[in-house]
Design an enzyme around this catalytic site. Structure first.
Site, PDB file in Angstrom:
ATOM      1  N   LYS A  83       0.488  -0.976  -0.023  1.00 63.80           N
ATOM      2  CA  LYS A  83      -0.204   0.260  -0.169  1.00 63.80           C
ATOM      3  C   LYS A  83       1.326   1.319   0.118  1.00 63.80           C
ATOM      4  O   LYS A  83       1.779   1.494   0.691  1.00 63.80           O
ATOM      5  CB  LYS A  83      -0.575   0.147   1.111  1.00 63.80           C
ATOM      6  CG  LYS A  83      -1.664   1.095   1.411  1.00 63.80           C
ATOM      7  CD  LYS A  83      -3.397   1.017   1.684  1.00 63.80           C
ATOM      8  CE  LYS A  83      -4.214   1.730   2.005  1.00 63.80           C
ATOM      9  NZ  LYS A  83      -4.993   1.699   3.398  1.00 63.80           N
ATOM     10  N   ASP A 240     -14.582   1.309   8.712  1.00 63.09           N
ATOM     11  CA  ASP A 240     -14.806   2.079   7.204  1.00 63.09           C
ATOM     12  C   ASP A 240     -15.532   0.636   7.107  1.00 63.09           C
ATOM     13  O   ASP A 240     -14.511  -0.140   5.755  1.00 63.09           O
ATOM     14  CB  ASP A 240     -13.524   3.036   6.749  1.00 63.09           C
ATOM     15  CG  ASP A 240     -13.480   3.639   5.617  1.00 63.09           C
ATOM     16  OD1 ASP A 240     -14.822   3.434   4.791  1.00 63.09           O
ATOM     17  OD2 ASP A 240     -12.753   2.790   4.877  1.00 63.09           O
TER      18      ASP A 240
END
Length: 287
Positions: A83, A240
């Site tokens: 990431k 989230d």
């Protein structure tokens, strides 16, 4: 975007792209970020596929191969997910928040009655949610916490919920290396057919002979159990949980497992907030 029952489908589809289909930054920016994070010899231990497997508002993700041990050993290279924060994302967050604070403070100074709208409190709450997502070290810490709370990955017991495991020492504020977890996005089960067409009989990742409705029921129940554990048992909640961050897969037993990504946003609730949640669930259960 996760609530197609409220806004029109076209709006849901448009904003759903912010979950994992944001326009990616160039690979050269990724290479520069990894060079700064891990030094000039990073290509000797980490190899990336140039195409991304997902791109959100703060960062994008690549599939890669990481050297662990003797390069001549048959299992020396392992699959990982890498990431990488978008270039300038941290600065953009700082600028946006600074502008919002100026606007709120100016409005409250010019119109004192605007303070009754609690805009400062709302913006402070928003800032507390947004800032951690720009620092991937915070996400690494959150993933460690979820690993301790959901032990199925290491013990085979408890709810069948997995989180990627952080691969240390490959952790900086701008780059994070995790284990690669193959699974199918939950949104594949949430797609509704065009008006007038029947629901497809199959969906990606669903075992042969299992209908989409049955898969939805199994996975939906597991998602609820996961959330309730986060809320009431652990008081550490992934904040989230949209369909782009929840993936699933079925094992040989035809039982589903969840794989949950993007843990940069996690919260703990006060005792009063947890009590309020309990009262809401009690009201729903007792109609």
């Amino acid at each position: 975007s996760p609530r197609p029952d409220i806004p029109p489908a076209s709006i849901c589809h448009h904003f759903a792209e912010l979950q994992d289909a944001v326009r990616p930054h160039p690979f050269r920016s990724t290479a520069a970020a990894i060079l700064e994070a891990f030094g000039p010899k990073w290509e000797g231990t980490l190899r990336l596929e140039e195409g991304t497997i997902g791109s959100g508002c703060m960062a994008q993700v690549y599939k890669g191969r990481l050297l662990r041990g003797d390069p001549d050993a048959p299992d020396a290279w392992v699959d990982v997910a890498v990431k990488v924060r978008h270039p300038g994302a941290q600065q953009q967050v700082d600028l946006d928040l600074a502008l919002m604070w100026r606007a709120v403070l100016l409005l409250e100074a010019l119109a004192p009655t605007a303070r009754y709208l609690a805009m400062s409190e709302a913006l402070a709450h928003f800032e507390a949610f947004v800032r951690p997502q720009a620092d991937l070290r915070i996400e690494a810490g959150n993933l460690d916490e979820f690993q301790r709370n959901f032990t199925y990955r290491s013990t085979g017991r408890g709810l069948p919920v997995r989180f990627p495991k952080v691969v240390r020492p490959y952790v900086t504020d701008a780059v994070l290396v995790e284990t690669f977890e193959p699974a199918v996005p939950l949104r594949t089960l949430m797609r509704e057919p065009p008006k007038g067409q029947a629901q497809p009989r199959r969906a990606d990742g669903v075992p042969e002979g299992m209908t989409i409705s049955e898969a939805r029921e199994h996975i939906g129940g597991l998602c609820m159990d996961m959330f309730l554990q986060m809320l009431f048992a652990d008081n550490f909640i992934h904040a989230d949980l949209h369909p782009g961050n929840i993936h699933f897969r079925f094992g040989r037993s035809r039982s589903p497992e969840l794989v949950v990504f993007d843990a940069g946003l996690a919260v703990r609730l006060s005792r009063e907030d947890r009590r309020n949640f309990l009262e809401v669930f009690h009201a729903i259960a007792t109609n």
